[in-house]
Design a protein around this motif. Sequence first.
Motif, PDB file in Angstrom:
ATOM      1  N   LYS A  78       0.814  -1.215   0.000  1.00 52.53           N
ATOM      2  CA  LYS A  78       0.000   0.000   0.000  1.00 52.53           C
ATOM      3  C   LYS A  78       0.854   1.276   0.000  1.00 52.53           C
ATOM      4  O   LYS A  78       0.327   2.374   0.091  1.00 52.53           O
ATOM      5  CB  LYS A  78      -0.956   0.007   1.199  1.00 52.53           C
ATOM      6  N   ILE A  79       2.175   1.124  -0.092  1.00 57.44           N
ATOM      7  CA  ILE A  79       3.099   2.264  -0.088  1.00 57.44           C
ATOM      8  C   ILE A  79       3.645   2.462  -1.490  1.00 57.44           C
ATOM      9  O   ILE A  79       4.097   1.511  -2.120  1.00 57.44           O
ATOM     10  CB  ILE A  79       4.262   2.029   0.891  1.00 57.44           C
ATOM     11  N   SER A  80       3.601   3.705  -1.969  1.00 57.50           N
ATOM     12  CA  SER A  80       4.264   4.027  -3.236  1.00 57.50           C
ATOM     13  C   SER A  80       5.139   5.264  -3.036  1.00 57.50           C
ATOM     14  O   SER A  80       4.750   6.206  -2.340  1.00 57.50           O
ATOM     15  CB  SER A  80       3.265   4.220  -4.371  1.00 57.50           C
ATOM     16  N   ILE A  81       6.319   5.202  -3.643  1.00 55.10           N
ATOM     17  CA  ILE A  81       7.303   6.277  -3.544  1.00 55.10           C
ATOM     18  C   ILE A  81       7.622   6.731  -4.963  1.00 55.10           C
ATOM     19  O   ILE A  81       7.995   5.917  -5.805  1.00 55.10           O
ATOM     20  CB  ILE A  81       8.587   5.798  -2.840  1.00 55.10           C
ATOM     21  N   GLY A  82       7.486   8.022  -5.217  1.00 58.07           N
ATOM     22  CA  GLY A  82       7.717   8.566  -6.545  1.00 58.07           C
ATOM     23  C   GLY A  82       9.185   8.651  -6.911  1.00 58.07           C
ATOM     24  O   GLY A  82      10.075   8.449  -6.078  1.00 58.07           O
ATOM     25  N   LYS A  83       9.409   8.991  -8.158  1.00 59.49           N
ATOM     26  CA  LYS A  83      10.782   9.062  -8.662  1.00 59.49           C
ATOM     27  C   LYS A  83      11.554  10.210  -8.012  1.00 59.49           C
ATOM     28  O   LYS A  83      10.985  11.248  -7.669  1.00 59.49           O
ATOM     29  CB  LYS A  83      10.791   9.187 -10.185  1.00 59.49           C
ATOM     30  N   ASN A  84      12.841   9.971  -7.831  1.00 55.44           N
ATOM     31  CA  ASN A  84      13.791  10.962  -7.327  1.00 55.44           C
ATOM     32  C   ASN A  84      13.438  11.507  -5.941  1.00 55.44           C
ATOM     33  O   ASN A  84      13.859  12.598  -5.569  1.00 55.44           O
ATOM     34  CB  ASN A  84      13.952  12.110  -8.333  1.00 55.44           C
ATOM     35  N   SER A  85      12.663  10.755  -5.163  1.00 53.11           N
ATOM     36  CA  SER A  85      12.321  11.177  -3.803  1.00 53.11           C
ATOM     37  C   SER A  85      13.329  10.616  -2.819  1.00 53.11           C
ATOM     38  O   SER A  85      13.972   9.597  -3.075  1.00 53.11           O
ATOM     39  CB  SER A  85      10.911  10.714  -3.445  1.00 53.11           C
ATOM     40  N   VAL A  86      13.476  11.296  -1.664  1.00 55.93           N
ATOM     41  CA  VAL A  86      14.393  10.880  -0.614  1.00 55.93           C
ATOM     42  C   VAL A  86      13.586  10.667   0.660  1.00 55.93           C
ATOM     43  O   VAL A  86      12.849  11.553   1.091  1.00 55.93           O
ATOM     44  CB  VAL A  86      15.487  11.951  -0.366  1.00 55.93           C
ATOM     45  N   ILE A  87      13.760   9.489   1.243  1.00 62.19           N
ATOM     46  CA  ILE A  87      13.125   9.166   2.525  1.00 62.19           C
ATOM     47  C   ILE A  87      14.251   9.116   3.552  1.00 62.19           C
ATOM     48  O   ILE A  87      15.154   8.286   3.458  1.00 62.19           O
ATOM     49  CB  ILE A  87      12.395   7.798   2.488  1.00 62.19           C
ATOM     50  N   GLY A  88      14.219  10.010   4.537  1.00 60.69           N
ATOM     51  CA  GLY A  88      15.312  10.180   5.480  1.00 60.69           C
ATOM     52  C   GLY A  88      15.459   9.065   6.497  1.00 60.69           C
ATOM     53  O   GLY A  88      14.531   8.295   6.764  1.00 60.69           O
ATOM     54  N   TYR A  89      16.646   9.026   7.080  1.00 65.74           N
ATOM     55  CA  TYR A  89      17.058   8.031   8.073  1.00 65.74           C
ATOM     56  C   TYR A  89      15.997   7.792   9.139  1.00 65.74           C
ATOM     57  O   TYR A  89      15.415   8.728   9.685  1.00 65.74           O
ATOM     58  CB  TYR A  89      18.353   8.539   8.740  1.00 65.74           C
ATOM     59  N   ASN A  90      15.743   6.518   9.415  1.00 64.51           N
ATOM     60  CA  ASN A  90      14.900   6.084  10.526  1.00 64.51           C
ATOM     61  C   ASN A  90      13.439   6.532  10.421  1.00 64.51           C
ATOM     62  O   ASN A  90      12.726   6.568  11.419  1.00 64.51           O
ATOM     63  CB  ASN A  90      15.513   6.541  11.859  1.00 64.51           C
ATOM     64  N   THR A  91      12.994   6.861   9.231  1.00 61.57           N
ATOM     65  CA  THR A  91      11.590   7.214   9.037  1.00 61.57           C
ATOM     66  C   THR A  91      10.739   5.951   9.094  1.00 61.57           C
ATOM     67  O   THR A  91      11.183   4.873   8.697  1.00 61.57           O
ATOM     68  CB  THR A  91      11.414   7.945   7.689  1.00 61.57           C
ATOM     69  N   THR A  92       9.513   6.076   9.594  1.00 66.00           N
ATOM     70  CA  THR A  92       8.557   4.967   9.637  1.00 66.00           C
ATOM     71  C   THR A  92       7.390   5.317   8.729  1.00 66.00           C
ATOM     72  O   THR A  92       6.835   6.415   8.823  1.00 66.00           O
ATOM     73  CB  THR A  92       8.042   4.739  11.073  1.00 66.00           C
ATOM     74  N   ILE A  93       7.033   4.375   7.852  1.00 61.53           N
ATOM     75  CA  ILE A  93       5.900   4.577   6.946  1.00 61.53           C
ATOM     76  C   ILE A  93       4.879   3.485   7.232  1.00 61.53           C
ATOM     77  O   ILE A  93       5.149   2.297   7.029  1.00 61.53           O
ATOM     78  CB  ILE A  93       6.346   4.543   5.471  1.00 61.53           C
ATOM     79  N   LEU A  94       3.705   3.879   7.727  1.00 66.08           N
ATOM     80  CA  LEU A  94       2.656   2.940   8.110  1.00 66.08           C
ATOM     81  C   LEU A  94       1.491   2.974   7.129  1.00 66.08           C
ATOM     82  O   LEU A  94       1.065   4.048   6.717  1.00 66.08           O
ATOM     83  CB  LEU A  94       2.136   3.284   9.508  1.00 66.08           C
ATOM     84  N   ALA A  95       0.977   1.794   6.798  1.00 62.33           N
ATOM     85  CA  ALA A  95      -0.226   1.686   5.972  1.00 62.33           C
ATOM     86  C   ALA A  95      -1.367   1.074   6.780  1.00 62.33           C
ATOM     87  O   ALA A  95      -2.435   0.829   6.256  1.00 62.33           O
ATOM     88  CB  ALA A  95       0.061   0.842   4.728  1.00 62.33           C
ATOM     89  N   HIS A  96      -1.121   0.815   8.061  1.00 65.49           N
ATOM     90  CA  HIS A  96      -2.150   0.248   8.934  1.00 65.49           C
ATOM     91  C   HIS A  96      -2.100   0.902  10.307  1.00 65.49           C
ATOM     92  O   HIS A  96      -1.073   1.440  10.715  1.00 65.49           O
ATOM     93  CB  HIS A  96      -1.952  -1.265   9.089  1.00 65.49           C
ATOM     94  N   GLU A  97      -3.248   0.813  10.998  1.00 68.23           N
ATOM     95  CA  GLU A  97      -3.342   1.187  12.407  1.00 68.23           C
ATOM     96  C   GLU A  97      -4.214   0.141  13.073  1.00 68.23           C
ATOM     97  O   GLU A  97      -5.340  -0.091  12.631  1.00 68.23           O
ATOM     98  CB  GLU A  97      -4.055   2.534  12.588  1.00 68.23           C
ATOM     99  N   TYR A  98      -3.712  -0.508  14.107  1.00 71.67           N
ATOM    100  CA  TYR A  98      -4.513  -1.449  14.885  1.00 71.67           C
ATOM    101  C   TYR A  98      -4.922  -0.744  16.168  1.00 71.67           C
ATOM    102  O   TYR A  98      -4.081  -0.341  16.960  1.00 71.67           O
ATOM    103  CB  TYR A  98      -3.726  -2.728  15.167  1.00 71.67           C
ATOM    104  N   LEU A  99      -6.239  -0.591  16.349  1.00 69.90           N
ATOM    105  CA  LEU A  99      -6.788   0.139  17.487  1.00 69.90           C
ATOM    106  C   LEU A  99      -7.584  -0.823  18.375  1.00 69.90           C
ATOM    107  O   LEU A  99      -7.575  -2.028  18.154  1.00 69.90           O
ATOM    108  CB  LEU A  99      -7.661   1.286  16.976  1.00 69.90           C
ATOM    109  N   ILE A 100      -8.295  -0.306  19.351  1.00 66.42           N
ATOM    110  CA  ILE A 100      -9.042  -1.164  20.276  1.00 66.42           C
ATOM    111  C   ILE A 100     -10.215  -1.846  19.582  1.00 66.42           C
ATOM    112  O   ILE A 100     -10.333  -3.064  19.585  1.00 66.42           O
ATOM    113  CB  ILE A 100      -9.555  -0.346  21.495  1.00 66.42           C
ATOM    114  N   LYS A 101     -11.103  -1.089  18.970  1.00 66.09           N
ATOM    115  CA  LYS A 101     -12.326  -1.646  18.394  1.00 66.09           C
ATOM    116  C   LYS A 101     -12.307  -1.742  16.872  1.00 66.09           C
ATOM    117  O   LYS A 101     -13.306  -2.127  16.265  1.00 66.09           O
ATOM    118  CB  LYS A 101     -13.522  -0.799  18.833  1.00 66.09           C
ATOM    119  N   GLU A 102     -11.201  -1.358  16.253  1.00 70.21           N
ATOM    120  CA  GLU A 102     -11.120  -1.413  14.798  1.00 70.21           C
ATOM    121  C   GLU A 102      -9.667  -1.374  14.359  1.00 70.21           C
ATOM    122  O   GLU A 102      -8.773  -1.065  15.146  1.00 70.21           O
ATOM    123  CB  GLU A 102     -11.867  -0.239  14.164  1.00 70.21           C
TER     124      GLU A 102
END
Length: 172
Positions: A78-102
């Motif tokens: 579910k993650i897409s990164i475009g051309k010539n982009s920079v993602i910096g050190y130790n970054t977290t990219i989330l496509a989900h969240e697990y919560l209490i009721k959902e």
Amino acid sequence: MGRNTTRHAVEEANSLWQVYKTVPFFKVAKNFVVIQLARYTPFLSFKNWLYRTFLRMEVGDKAAVALMVMMDVMFPEKISIGKNSVIGYNTTILAHEYLIKEYRLGDVIIGDNVMIGANSTILPGVTIGDGAIVSASTLVNKDVPAGAFVGGNPMQVIRTKEQMQNEKDGLL
């Protein structure tokens, strides 16, 4: 400009206790191994190949994902990164969240020529527009307009594309 996520209600215990009802264990195990290998490899082309081949991520030409970046281990496709982009050190990219009721799922779309500073966290369902700059340690909790400079926790627009262009042109 919020987040585009799909919500899934759960019964019984909190959603994380039911994780393997939502994503197969062996998919998570394989993704974890691939992500850990990618986190430590210094070879950008190899890293991008791992993401494309084993995680089914869309990664643009010449995208640069720095050391220790943590991709979503459950839904990296579910993650897409475009051309010539920079993602910096130790970054977290989330496509989900697990919560209490959902739990919630959402695509993360990072445009072309985007700069994301170190130690940032990108939440599910966020689109970061082409040419945007995300300062270090930012919690990206909503969409980022193309060309904008954003930062903080929670994220705020520091300069719009137009303001940055005016500054560059000496109009401000």
